[in-house]
Each structure stands twice: as C-alpha cells, then as structure tokens.
Scaffold this motif. Sequence first.
Motif, short mmCIF file in Angstrom:
data_model
loop_
_atom_site.label_atom_id
_atom_site.label_comp_id
_atom_site.label_asym_id
_atom_site.label_seq_id
_atom_site.Cartn_x
_atom_site.Cartn_y
_atom_site.Cartn_z
N SER A 1 -29.81 17.29 -16.90
CA SER A 1 -30.82 18.04 -16.17
C SER A 1 -31.67 18.80 -17.18
N VAL A 2 -32.98 18.64 -17.07
CA VAL A 2 -33.89 19.30 -18.01
C VAL A 2 -34.88 20.13 -17.21
N ARG A 3 -35.02 21.39 -17.59
CA ARG A 3 -35.99 22.26 -16.95
C ARG A 3 -37.24 22.30 -17.81
N ALA A 4 -38.23 21.55 -17.40
CA ALA A 4 -39.51 21.52 -18.11
C ALA A 4 -40.60 21.25 -17.09
N SER A 5 -41.76 21.82 -17.31
CA SER A 5 -42.82 21.71 -16.33
C SER A 5 -43.54 20.36 -16.38
N ARG A 6 -43.56 19.72 -17.53
CA ARG A 6 -44.28 18.46 -17.65
C ARG A 6 -43.31 17.30 -17.74
N ALA A 7 -43.65 16.22 -17.06
CA ALA A 7 -42.77 15.04 -17.01
C ALA A 7 -42.54 14.44 -18.39
N VAL A 8 -43.56 14.43 -19.23
CA VAL A 8 -43.42 13.84 -20.56
C VAL A 8 -42.37 14.60 -21.37
N VAL A 9 -42.42 15.92 -21.33
CA VAL A 9 -41.47 16.75 -22.07
C VAL A 9 -40.08 16.59 -21.48
N ARG A 10 -39.99 16.60 -20.15
CA ARG A 10 -38.70 16.47 -19.47
C ARG A 10 -38.03 15.13 -19.81
N ASN A 11 -38.78 14.06 -19.77
CA ASN A 11 -38.21 12.74 -20.05
C ASN A 11 -37.84 12.58 -21.52
N ARG A 12 -38.63 13.13 -22.43
CA ARG A 12 -38.30 13.07 -23.85
C ARG A 12 -37.00 13.82 -24.12
N ALA A 13 -36.87 15.00 -23.54
CA ALA A 13 -35.64 15.79 -23.72
C ALA A 13 -34.44 15.04 -23.16
N ARG A 14 -34.59 14.44 -21.99
CA ARG A 14 -33.48 13.70 -21.37
C ARG A 14 -33.07 12.52 -22.23
N ARG A 15 -34.03 11.77 -22.74
CA ARG A 15 -33.71 10.62 -23.61
C ARG A 15 -33.00 11.06 -24.87
N ARG A 16 -33.44 12.17 -25.47
CA ARG A 16 -32.79 12.66 -26.70
C ARG A 16 -31.36 13.09 -26.43
N VAL A 17 -31.12 13.77 -25.32
CA VAL A 17 -29.77 14.24 -24.99
C VAL A 17 -28.85 13.05 -24.73
N VAL A 18 -29.32 12.07 -23.96
CA VAL A 18 -28.50 10.88 -23.67
C VAL A 18 -28.18 10.14 -24.96
N HIS A 19 -29.16 10.00 -25.84
CA HIS A 19 -28.91 9.31 -27.11
C HIS A 19 -27.93 10.10 -27.97
N ALA A 20 -28.05 11.42 -27.99
CA ALA A 20 -27.12 12.25 -28.77
C ALA A 20 -25.69 12.09 -28.23
N LEU A 21 -25.54 12.04 -26.92
CA LEU A 21 -24.20 11.84 -26.34
C LEU A 21 -23.62 10.50 -26.76
N ARG A 22 -24.45 9.47 -26.83
CA ARG A 22 -23.97 8.16 -27.27
C ARG A 22 -23.57 8.19 -28.74
N GLU A 23 -24.33 8.90 -29.55
CA GLU A 23 -24.01 9.00 -30.98
C GLU A 23 -22.71 9.78 -31.21
N ILE A 24 -22.49 10.81 -30.41
CA ILE A 24 -21.29 11.64 -30.55
C ILE A 24 -20.05 10.81 -30.25
N GLY A 25 -20.15 9.93 -29.27
CA GLY A 25 -19.03 9.06 -28.94
C GLY A 25 -18.49 9.33 -27.55
N PRO A 26 -17.60 8.49 -27.09
CA PRO A 26 -17.09 8.61 -25.73
C PRO A 26 -16.19 9.83 -25.56
N VAL A 27 -16.25 10.40 -24.40
CA VAL A 27 -15.36 11.49 -24.01
C VAL A 27 -14.64 10.96 -22.77
N ALA A 28 -13.67 10.08 -23.00
CA ALA A 28 -13.01 9.36 -21.92
C ALA A 28 -12.30 10.30 -20.96
#
Length: 114
Positions: free
Chosen positions: A48-75
Amino acid sequence: MSPRTRSLSTRRDLDRVFRTGRRVRRDGVQVVVSPRDVSAAPTRTAVSVRASRAVVRNRARRRVVHALREIGPVAGWDVIVRCGSGAASMPWEELETNLRDALTEAGAAPQVSE
C-alpha cells in the motif's frame, strides 16, 4: 532471485493480518506480518502506497515488490508493506535495508540463501 510471491487479495485476509499481525516501522516503511497456518506455504504480500499521483504510487509499489523479491522468501508469513511516496525516490540500498530490518524485527526474517 526468489520466486514471485502471491498477493493477499481478499478483505478478510487483509483484516486478519492487520488484526493479528505485528507492526514495525522503519524510515517511511511500515511492515505488518502475521504467521500463516501452513509454515511451508509461500509468502503472500500486499503493498500500500500513500501518494497523490498514480505515477509515483506505482513506481513506489514496483520498487517495494522488487526489494521484497531481492530480500528473499519469508515462507509461512503474510506480509503487508505500507509506505509513502518517499519509497519512490528513496535510495535503493536504503529501501532494501529498511525492509530487511523491519522484517527481521517483526520476526519474519528472510531465509539466508547461499
């Protein structure tokens, strides 16, 4: 890189995680984690990203999802990450470190892969 994680998609699941989960905040990133019944089950995430503009919100969401993948699974955990628009412009190393530290403090430490 870890496999894709499943999404927390139902309101019932999200409510359960918020109700029973443990919250940890690190510099603009809040992580809410809740253990699942099946420890071998894949991680389920919601971002969940709190941002007023869709471009910023989607960029933040993509970065967080990618960071979670890089960190590794939390089974065996359901993970909700909440962040502000700062996640879109935060340095990559800082974002990854904040997420890793928050997951570790919440008790859902990533598995160390060699």
